[in-house]
Every structure is written in structure tokens, then in C-alpha cells.
Design a protein around this motif. Structure first.
Motif, PDB file in Angstrom:
ATOM      1  N   ASP A 210     142.438  69.840 -23.233  1.00  0.00           N
ATOM      2  CA  ASP A 210     142.746  70.687 -22.068  1.00  0.00           C
ATOM      3  C   ASP A 210     143.985  70.101 -21.376  1.00  0.00           C
ATOM      4  O   ASP A 210     144.110  68.884 -21.282  1.00  0.00           O
ATOM      5  CB  ASP A 210     141.508  70.600 -21.163  1.00  0.00           C
ATOM      6  CG  ASP A 210     141.685  71.194 -19.782  1.00  0.00           C
ATOM      7  OD1 ASP A 210     142.495  72.107 -19.632  1.00  0.00           O
ATOM      8  OD2 ASP A 210     140.976  70.746 -18.859  1.00  0.00           O
ATOM      9  N   LYS A 212     145.609  69.812 -17.939  1.00  0.00           N
ATOM     10  CA  LYS A 212     145.276  70.043 -16.526  1.00  0.00           C
ATOM     11  C   LYS A 212     146.494  70.026 -15.623  1.00  0.00           C
ATOM     12  O   LYS A 212     146.484  70.618 -14.551  1.00  0.00           O
ATOM     13  CB  LYS A 212     144.357  68.923 -16.039  1.00  0.00           C
ATOM     14  CG  LYS A 212     142.980  68.981 -16.616  1.00  0.00           C
ATOM     15  CD  LYS A 212     142.044  68.094 -15.815  1.00  0.00           C
ATOM     16  CE  LYS A 212     140.638  68.202 -16.327  1.00  0.00           C
ATOM     17  NZ  LYS A 212     140.526  67.839 -17.739  1.00  0.00           N
ATOM     18  N   GLY A 224     143.015  73.688 -12.435  1.00  0.00           N
ATOM     19  CA  GLY A 224     141.772  73.997 -13.161  1.00  0.00           C
ATOM     20  C   GLY A 224     141.961  73.920 -14.672  1.00  0.00           C
ATOM     21  O   GLY A 224     140.993  73.916 -15.419  1.00  0.00           O
ATOM     22  N   TYR A 270     129.128  69.702 -21.714  1.00  0.00           N
ATOM     23  CA  TYR A 270     130.526  69.491 -22.101  1.00  0.00           C
ATOM     24  C   TYR A 270     130.976  68.110 -21.628  1.00  0.00           C
ATOM     25  O   TYR A 270     130.922  67.806 -20.445  1.00  0.00           O
ATOM     26  CB  TYR A 270     131.354  70.662 -21.578  1.00  0.00           C
ATOM     27  CG  TYR A 270     132.654  70.428 -20.865  1.00  0.00           C
ATOM     28  CD1 TYR A 270     133.666  69.644 -21.404  1.00  0.00           C
ATOM     29  CD2 TYR A 270     132.897  71.058 -19.663  1.00  0.00           C
ATOM     30  CE1 TYR A 270     134.866  69.483 -20.727  1.00  0.00           C
ATOM     31  CE2 TYR A 270     134.083  70.913 -18.983  1.00  0.00           C
ATOM     32  CZ  TYR A 270     135.066  70.115 -19.520  1.00  0.00           C
ATOM     33  OH  TYR A 270     136.239  69.966 -18.848  1.00  0.00           O
ATOM     34  N   ARG A 288     127.991  72.917 -18.414  1.00  0.00           N
ATOM     35  CA  ARG A 288     128.422  74.315 -18.659  1.00  0.00           C
ATOM     36  C   ARG A 288     129.505  74.328 -19.720  1.00  0.00           C
ATOM     37  O   ARG A 288     129.975  73.267 -20.145  1.00  0.00           O
ATOM     38  CB  ARG A 288     128.990  74.864 -17.355  1.00  0.00           C
ATOM     39  CG  ARG A 288     130.143  73.957 -16.886  1.00  0.00           C
ATOM     40  CD  ARG A 288     130.797  74.307 -15.605  1.00  0.00           C
ATOM     41  NE  ARG A 288     131.635  73.197 -15.173  1.00  0.00           N
ATOM     42  CZ  ARG A 288     132.888  72.979 -15.543  1.00  0.00           C
ATOM     43  NH1 ARG A 288     133.480  73.814 -16.352  1.00  0.00           N
ATOM     44  NH2 ARG A 288     133.555  71.929 -15.121  1.00  0.00           N
ATOM     45  N   ALA A 290     133.348  74.703 -20.666  1.00  0.00           N
ATOM     46  CA  ALA A 290     134.598  74.378 -19.974  1.00  0.00           C
ATOM     47  C   ALA A 290     135.484  75.620 -19.912  1.00  0.00           C
ATOM     48  O   ALA A 290     135.363  76.522 -20.733  1.00  0.00           O
ATOM     49  CB  ALA A 290     135.317  73.276 -20.738  1.00  0.00           C
ATOM     50  N   ASP A 291     136.371  75.638 -18.931  1.00  0.00           N
ATOM     51  CA  ASP A 291     137.373  76.696 -18.849  1.00  0.00           C
ATOM     52  C   ASP A 291     138.724  76.005 -18.705  1.00  0.00           C
ATOM     53  O   ASP A 291     138.931  75.313 -17.709  1.00  0.00           O
ATOM     54  CB  ASP A 291     137.085  77.584 -17.638  1.00  0.00           C
ATOM     55  CG  ASP A 291     137.930  78.850 -17.630  1.00  0.00           C
ATOM     56  OD1 ASP A 291     138.870  78.938 -18.437  1.00  0.00           O
ATOM     57  OD2 ASP A 291     137.646  79.743 -16.822  1.00  0.00           O
ATOM     58  N   PRO A 292     139.626  76.062 -19.687  1.00  0.00           N
ATOM     59  CA  PRO A 292     139.722  77.051 -20.765  1.00  0.00           C
ATOM     60  C   PRO A 292     139.046  76.691 -22.091  1.00  0.00           C
ATOM     61  O   PRO A 292     138.964  77.564 -22.973  1.00  0.00           O
ATOM     62  CB  PRO A 292     141.234  77.132 -21.003  1.00  0.00           C
ATOM     63  CG  PRO A 292     141.829  75.872 -20.505  1.00  0.00           C
ATOM     64  CD  PRO A 292     140.875  75.272 -19.522  1.00  0.00           C
ATOM     65  N   GLU A 293     138.546  75.465 -22.306  1.00  0.00           N
ATOM     66  CA  GLU A 293     138.168  75.049 -23.659  1.00  0.00           C
ATOM     67  C   GLU A 293     137.123  75.964 -24.314  1.00  0.00           C
ATOM     68  O   GLU A 293     137.078  76.089 -25.546  1.00  0.00           O
ATOM     69  CB  GLU A 293     137.622  73.615 -23.654  1.00  0.00           C
ATOM     70  CG  GLU A 293     138.607  72.552 -23.189  1.00  0.00           C
ATOM     71  CD  GLU A 293     138.408  72.195 -21.723  1.00  0.00           C
ATOM     72  OE1 GLU A 293     138.441  73.110 -20.868  1.00  0.00           O
ATOM     73  OE2 GLU A 293     138.239  71.006 -21.424  1.00  0.00           O
TER      74      GLU A 293
HETATM   75  N1  GLY Z   1     138.518  72.193 -18.366  1.00  0.00           N
HETATM   76  C1  GLY Z   1     138.137  71.814 -17.072  1.00  0.00           C
HETATM   77  C2  GLY Z   1     136.828  72.288 -16.646  1.00  0.00           C
HETATM   78  O1  GLY Z   1     136.289  73.240 -17.175  1.00  0.00           O
HETATM   79  O2  GLY Z   1     136.255  71.683 -15.751  1.00  0.00           O
END
Ligand code: GLY
Length: 426
Positions: A210, A212, A224, A270, A288, A290-293
Motif C-alpha cells: 500500500d 500511504k 488513507g 489484515y 477488516r 484493507a482499503d485499497p489492498e
Molecule cells: N491500507 C490502509 C488501511 O486500510 O488501513
């Protein structure tokens, strides 16, 4: 099956599309995400009053529910759904503490002697804070105990210039929260591993990195997440298979330890890891996707996601899930000034942007699929799928011609230049 999804960012758009491949979707949304609204049979706005969501789930005879955002996992929603006999494939409020309390995560690692822990201390008074910095040399990461939205952690030598700035930031957190976590600074490549777990079995997803930092070449403030990459064979070209296996073993041990501790974790876990010169270290554990992963791995996911959710709930998770063996590169389009002084903007998306090797996911936007209004957060996730990371990056760059309006994007993610630098360890 009727599936309830809570959340309306890019991560949830990716989850929603997988659900809709096989089943019916009902959504709880925080913004009028046009993609999720189109995919859903019915939607309601998110409310912190969990009863409203329980009522929506009962009315729609939900067979399985899944929660996307960390902020919702911190509430009593999962517990309230369970009490009302609605199956959920997400962790209870207590199990989500693995993310919502970094103090709990570090104490669990210590109690069960889990490898990969980082030297750390929780400070609860200002006298001891002064003493700590007086007596301890070296650099530290200063972290709030609770959720930070990816933006609350500051590291000496990166966002904090010297001991005085570190002490001032730590005092600010201490005054606000009554506690602050100091962790010895580690250096190395970071990587994320996400896994489904029913509390006993664990199914790993491909490794993702990711990005950041806001600016190209990994400069500027943390966000994020501006984008993310994954490669074939579940790993990355600059992370050894031994490090990946170490990280997987750590996650497995965390899941087992939580069960032994009477706090079984079910859902997606995660781990964010760092590959240091003295082994793999745990930077964070999250409760949870991850966003974006998550978008990288869900774009490659070939198994039935709803079956996986049902197996998590019933404790019968299979460990050999199927992913397409391809590389992916994701770049987030964000509003101008994002992360500093964002201004909302409007984006126009031409028809025909999606293809076999490219997907577009909608995040914090409202409007229609062709014309969106951004908020101050991430707007559109563009993901290329290729035989190599560079190829996937080029696919994203080529698709930018379909999108017009004011925005910012990190073009460097997944380029040959970036990858070469990482492989050489520069
Ligand atoms: N990739 C950062 C997060 O989901 O916290």
C-alpha cells in the motif's frame, strides 16, 4: 442468499461486485455511492443506532452480513446482529479490539510470545513521558491507542523532526486520550497480508503493498492510501517467500492466541508487516479488509465470496481459496488538495472504461456512474490487471483518458522506475 454489506467506499464496491456475482445485495451506505446503489436491491443510510440496521436486516431476511469499515466494527453492530440471530462474517466488538486498541494487540503479542513484536510502551502520565524521552535514545513511532483513519501515526525521522517534536505530539495525544503508545522505529519494506478466518482455519490472500504517502516517491503526509500493488505467486518482487511465510505464521498465531484468550476472531484479518534486517515485524493488525489492498485481491478472487462468508460464520472455512495468478496496480483518484486542503470536484467518466484487464471502483463519491461529485476523500479506484506490475500500471495510465475533471493521482505507483528502486533496496 440475501447479503447485507455495511460501508460504501472503494473497498465495499469491490466486495459488493463479488457478492452480486452470485447473490442478492442489501447495503448500508455512508455516501450515495452510485455503483453500490446500482448493485443493491435496497439501501439505507448508515446510523450509529444499530437497531435501525438490525431492523433493515430482519425486514430483508438477511442470510449473512459483512461489515467493511473499522469505525463500524468499533460499535456494537456485529453483537446486536448476532443477538438478533442474523449471521455475521465479521468480528465482534471485543474481537475487533485487535485493531481498535493497539494496546490490546501489543499485550496479546507479548502474552503469547508471538514473533514480530516491536519494543513498545504505553504511557499514561506526562512525567513518565518526559522521563522516557530523557532515558531512551533512538527514534520512535508515536501512535494513538485507538483508530486513526491511517493519519494519526507519526514517526521520528519522517513526520516528526527530533525528540522535541515527538514529545509535543505524544503530549497532545496523552492529553486528548489519556494514553499514548510509543514503538521503536523499524525500517524496511512494508507489506500487507489479508486473510479470511473462522477463528480456527485461515485462508491467506496475495501480498499487497500500500502507498500511504501523498506525493510521488513516497514523500509527504500519510493518507488513507493512494494506491497499491500485487504480483503473481502471492508475493512481491522485493519481499522474499521466507518473509511472506513468517508473516503468515504470525497471523496464524494471532488468530490461535485470540481463540485461546477466549476472544475468537471471525472475519477478515489484515496484518501490516515490515521486512526489517532482523526479521518480519508487526506494524499493525486490523480487523477488516484493507482499503485499497482489498480491491487488489478481490479483483483477482475466483472463489465464491458469499460461500466464504457463510463458512466463516459456521466455522468450516476452506484454506485453499482461488485467485487469478496476475499482477495488479491500483491508483486512487483523489480530489485536488486531498490530505492537506481538499476541495470537492466533479469528474466525468466516459462509457467503455472497463475491460477484461481494467476495473473502476467508486469510493467517496455521489452522483451517477458517468458523472460523480467527489467528497474530500478518495474518489475513484482504478485497477489494472497484467502479467507484470509495470504492465498493470501502464494499463491504469492508459485508462485516464476516459476520466476528466480536477483530480490528483500518484502516477509513480507500480512503474518500472519505482520497482527497480525497491528491488535494489534504495
Ligand atoms: N491500507 C490502509 C488501511 O486500510 O488501513
Amino acid at each position: 442468499m440475501n447479503v447485507l454489506l455495511v460501508g460504501s467506499g472503494g473497498r465495499e464496491d469491490a466486495i459488493a461486485r463479488k457478492i452480486r456475482e452470485t447473490d442478492t445485495l442489501y447495503s448500508v451506505i455512508m455516501n450515495d455511492n452510485p455503483s453500490i446503489i446500482k448493485l443493491s436491491r435496497d439501501v439505507i443510510d448508515y446510523s450509529t443506532d444499530s437497531q435501525k440496521i438490525v431492523d433493515f436486516a430482519r425486514k430483508n431476511k438477511i442470510d449473512i452480513a459483512f461489515i467493511g469499515p473499522d469505525g463500524v466494527l468499533e460499535t456494537d453492530l456485529v453483537d446486536r446482529l448476532s443477538e438478533n440471530h442474523i449471521p455475521v462474517a465479521s468480528p465482534t466488538q471485543k474481537a475487533a479490539k485487535i485493531e481498535t486498541s493497539k494496546e490490546y494487540m501489543r499485550s496479546l503479542m507479548k502474552k503469547y510470545r508471538i514473533r514480530g513484536d516491536i519494543e513498545n510502551t504505553v504511557i499514561t502520565n506526562s512525567e513518565y513521558l518526559k522521563e522516557f524521552f530523557h532515558e531512551n535514545e533512538g527514534e520512535y513511532a508515536v501512535k494513538p491507542i485507538g483508530l486513526t483513519g491511517g493519519k494519526g501515526v507519526k514517526v521520528m525521522g519522517l513526520q516528526l523532526n527530533g525528540t522535541a517534536e515527538a514529545m509535543a505530539y505524544a503530549s497532545e495525544i496523552l492529553e486528548r486520550d489519556g494514553k499514548v503508545l510509543l514503538e521503536k522505529r523499524e525500517t524496511g519494506e512494508e507489506f500487507s497480508i489479508q486473510a479470511f478466518t473462522d477463528g480456527t482455519h485461515i485462508a491467506f490472500m496475495p501480498v499487497v503493498q500500500d502507498y500511504k504517502r501523498l506525493y510521488e516517491d513516497d514523500l509527504g503526509p500519510n493518507t488513507g492510501g493512494m494506491g497499491s500493488i500485487s504480483d503473481k505467486n502471492f508475493t512481491l518482487p522485493f519481499i522474499t517467500i521466507d518473509s511472506v511465510n513468517d508473516a503468515r505464521n504470525i497471523l496464524r498465531k494471532i488468530v490461535n492466541s485470540m481463540k485461546e484468550d477466549g476472544n475468537t476472531f471471525k472475519g477478515v484479518m489484515y496484518g501490516q508487516f515490515m521486512d526489517t534486517s532482523h526479521g518480519v515485524k508487526v506494524i499493525e493488525v486490523n480487523a477488516r479488509f484493507a482499503d485499497p489492498e482489498s480491491i487488489n485481491v478481490l479483483t483477482l478472487f475466483k472463489s465464491n465470496l458469499v460461500d466464504v462468508f457463510l463458512d466463516i460464520y459456521s466455522g468450516t472455512l476452506k484454506e485453499n481459496l482461488k485467485f487469478l495468478d496476475k499482477a495488479t496496480v491500483l491508483k486512487y483518484i483523489v480530489p485536488p488538495g486531498y490530505g492537506i486542503k481538499p476541495v470537492e470536484s466533479e469528474l466525468v467518466i466516459k462509457d467503455g472504461i472497463e475491460s477484461d484487464n481494467f476495473k473502476l471502483y467508486y469510493s467517496s463519491v455521489s452522483g451517477t456512474l458517468n458523472r460523480v461529485k467527489t467528497s474530500k476523500s478518495r474518489a475513484l479506484a482504478l485497477i489494472g490487471i497484467g502479467d507484470s506490475i509495470y504492465e498493470a500500471s501502464d494499463i491504469v495510465e492508459d485508462k485516464l483518458k476516459y476520466i476528466s475533471g480536477d483530480y490528483y493521482i500518484r502516477h509513480d505507483i507500480g512503474t518500472e522506475q519505482m520497482l527497480t528502486r525497491k528491488i535494489r533496496g534504495q
